[in-house]
Motif scaffolding. Sequence first.
Motif, PDB file in Angstrom:
ATOM      1  N   GLY A  83       9.761  -3.664 -12.077  1.00 53.45           N
ATOM      2  CA  GLY A  83      10.170  -2.597 -12.970  1.00 53.45           C
ATOM      3  C   GLY A  83      10.419  -1.330 -12.182  1.00 53.45           C
ATOM      4  N   PHE A  84      10.892  -0.310 -12.869  1.00 49.10           N
ATOM      5  CA  PHE A  84      11.131   0.963 -12.201  1.00 49.10           C
ATOM      6  C   PHE A  84      11.068   2.091 -13.202  1.00 49.10           C
ATOM      7  N   ALA A  85      10.954   3.293 -12.672  1.00 47.73           N
ATOM      8  CA  ALA A  85      10.874   4.476 -13.530  1.00 47.73           C
ATOM      9  C   ALA A  85      11.353   5.695 -12.767  1.00 47.73           C
ATOM     10  N   ALA A  86      11.832   6.679 -13.525  1.00 45.50           N
ATOM     11  CA  ALA A  86      12.270   7.950 -12.952  1.00 45.50           C
ATOM     12  C   ALA A  86      11.270   9.039 -13.323  1.00 45.50           C
ATOM     13  N   PHE A  87      10.993   9.882 -12.367  1.00 47.88           N
ATOM     14  CA  PHE A  87      10.117  11.035 -12.573  1.00 47.88           C
ATOM     15  C   PHE A  87      10.834  12.274 -12.066  1.00 47.88           C
ATOM     16  N   LYS A  88      10.226  13.422 -12.241  1.00 45.96           N
ATOM     17  CA  LYS A  88      10.895  14.675 -11.907  1.00 45.96           C
ATOM     18  C   LYS A  88      11.362  14.719 -10.446  1.00 45.96           C
ATOM     19  N   ASN A  89      10.484  14.366  -9.518  1.00 42.57           N
ATOM     20  CA  ASN A  89      10.805  14.520  -8.095  1.00 42.57           C
ATOM     21  C   ASN A  89      10.846  13.223  -7.302  1.00 42.57           C
ATOM     22  N   HIS A  90      10.717  12.091  -7.967  1.00 44.16           N
ATOM     23  CA  HIS A  90      10.759  10.817  -7.262  1.00 44.16           C
ATOM     24  C   HIS A  90      11.103   9.696  -8.238  1.00 44.16           C
ATOM     25  N   LEU A  91      11.354   8.538  -7.682  1.00 44.82           N
ATOM     26  CA  LEU A  91      11.537   7.320  -8.456  1.00 44.82           C
ATOM     27  C   LEU A  91      10.409   6.372  -8.064  1.00 44.82           C
ATOM     28  N   SER A  92      10.103   5.423  -8.915  1.00 46.42           N
ATOM     29  CA  SER A  92       9.052   4.463  -8.597  1.00 46.42           C
ATOM     30  C   SER A  92       9.517   3.041  -8.851  1.00 46.42           C
ATOM     31  N   TYR A  93       9.137   2.164  -7.919  1.00 40.76           N
ATOM     32  CA  TYR A  93       9.249   0.730  -8.119  1.00 40.76           C
ATOM     33  C   TYR A  93       7.897   0.306  -8.678  1.00 40.76           C
ATOM     34  N   LEU A  94       7.913  -0.462  -9.769  1.00 46.84           N
ATOM     35  CA  LEU A  94       6.685  -0.846 -10.450  1.00 46.84           C
ATOM     36  C   LEU A  94       6.548  -2.364 -10.475  1.00 46.84           C
ATOM     37  N   PRO A  95       5.645  -2.897  -9.682  1.00 47.70           N
ATOM     38  CA  PRO A  95       5.470  -4.353  -9.672  1.00 47.70           C
ATOM     39  C   PRO A  95       4.640  -4.879 -10.837  1.00 47.70           C
ATOM     40  N   HIS A  96       4.044  -3.984 -11.616  1.00 47.47           N
ATOM     41  CA  HIS A  96       3.153  -4.357 -12.719  1.00 47.47           C
ATOM     42  C   HIS A  96       1.989  -5.195 -12.207  1.00 47.47           C
ATOM     43  N   SER A  97       1.494  -4.784 -11.040  1.00 44.17           N
ATOM     44  CA  SER A  97       0.337  -5.411 -10.415  1.00 44.17           C
ATOM     45  C   SER A  97      -0.239  -4.418  -9.420  1.00 44.17           C
ATOM     46  N   GLY A  98      -1.527  -4.399  -9.298  1.00 45.75           N
ATOM     47  CA  GLY A  98      -2.152  -3.513  -8.323  1.00 45.75           C
ATOM     48  C   GLY A  98      -2.473  -4.193  -7.010  1.00 45.75           C
ATOM     49  N   SER A  99      -2.185  -5.483  -6.905  1.00 45.94           N
ATOM     50  CA  SER A  99      -2.592  -6.212  -5.701  1.00 45.94           C
ATOM     51  C   SER A  99      -1.437  -6.586  -4.780  1.00 45.94           C
ATOM     52  N   GLU A 100      -0.266  -6.126  -5.083  1.00 43.50           N
ATOM     53  CA  GLU A 100       0.910  -6.507  -4.302  1.00 43.50           C
ATOM     54  C   GLU A 100       1.033  -5.733  -2.986  1.00 43.50           C
ATOM     55  N   PHE A 101       0.808  -4.439  -3.027  1.00 44.03           N
ATOM     56  CA  PHE A 101       1.078  -3.587  -1.874  1.00 44.03           C
ATOM     57  C   PHE A 101       0.251  -3.913  -0.629  1.00 44.03           C
ATOM     58  N   PRO A 102      -1.033  -4.246  -0.755  1.00 45.46           N
ATOM     59  CA  PRO A 102      -1.791  -4.565   0.455  1.00 45.46           C
ATOM     60  C   PRO A 102      -1.187  -5.721   1.262  1.00 45.46           C
ATOM     61  N   GLU A 103      -0.525  -6.644   0.585  1.00 49.32           N
ATOM     62  CA  GLU A 103       0.092  -7.776   1.288  1.00 49.32           C
ATOM     63  C   GLU A 103       1.294  -7.357   2.135  1.00 49.32           C
ATOM     64  N   LEU A 104       1.869  -6.200   1.838  1.00 47.61           N
ATOM     65  CA  LEU A 104       3.091  -5.785   2.536  1.00 47.61           C
ATOM     66  C   LEU A 104       2.830  -4.803   3.673  1.00 47.61           C
ATOM     67  N   GLY A 105       1.633  -4.241   3.747  1.00 48.06           N
ATOM     68  CA  GLY A 105       1.196  -3.414   4.870  1.00 48.06           C
ATOM     69  C   GLY A 105       2.226  -2.472   5.445  1.00 48.06           C
ATOM     70  N   ASP A 106       2.584  -2.716   6.707  1.00 47.86           N
ATOM     71  CA  ASP A 106       3.492  -1.835   7.441  1.00 47.86           C
ATOM     72  C   ASP A 106       4.886  -1.757   6.834  1.00 47.86           C
ATOM     73  N   GLU A 107       5.283  -2.776   6.108  1.00 48.56           N
ATOM     74  CA  GLU A 107       6.630  -2.785   5.525  1.00 48.56           C
ATOM     75  C   GLU A 107       6.822  -1.687   4.479  1.00 48.56           C
ATOM     76  N   ILE A 108       5.726  -1.201   3.920  1.00 50.10           N
ATOM     77  CA  ILE A 108       5.834  -0.136   2.921  1.00 50.10           C
ATOM     78  C   ILE A 108       5.118   1.142   3.372  1.00 50.10           C
ATOM     79  N   ALA A 109       4.725   1.199   4.639  1.00 49.93           N
ATOM     80  CA  ALA A 109       3.954   2.341   5.150  1.00 49.93           C
ATOM     81  C   ALA A 109       4.689   3.673   4.998  1.00 49.93           C
TER      82      ALA A 109
END
Length: 146
Positions: A83-109
């Motif tokens: 998913g995704f969303a727009a905010f005042k000063n940024h955009l967000s990618y929303l995986p609808h999960s809190g456990s996804e980002f640790p698996e990607l480490g440096d790729e999203i640093a």
Amino acid sequence: MGVPKSGPTTHLGLSCWPGPPSPRETEPVSKQEVDRYLASLDEPKRSTLEALRRAIVEIIPTAEQGISYGVPAFRLKGKVVAGFAAFKNHLSYLPHSGSEFPELGDEIAQYKTSTGALQFRIDRPLPKALVRKLIAVRKRQALPGG
């Protein structure tokens, strides 16, 4: 006294229709509502998120598009995987999960993350290769074995 079979009832001064929810209340919101969400945004947010949407649809063409928690979301087998969303000063990618980002480490640093959002610039879409990896991790988590 039972609930009438047809017509509204009154409860606390409000008209209430008995019976099960309509399909409109239970079905995911349509692709057209995602179109309306994007159309409501100013540039460059709109074109940046349109590019992200195209990437997501190319990666998971069978995903059902809709709105979840007020923002565009993409479902596979009933599970929101992106998913995704727009905010005042940024955009967000929303995986609808809190456990996804640790698996990607440096790729999203280089991106700011919270438990459930990866923030990116309003004028620069996420690289498609990164979107592909984000979706692959989420699919593996949300849809084990399939």
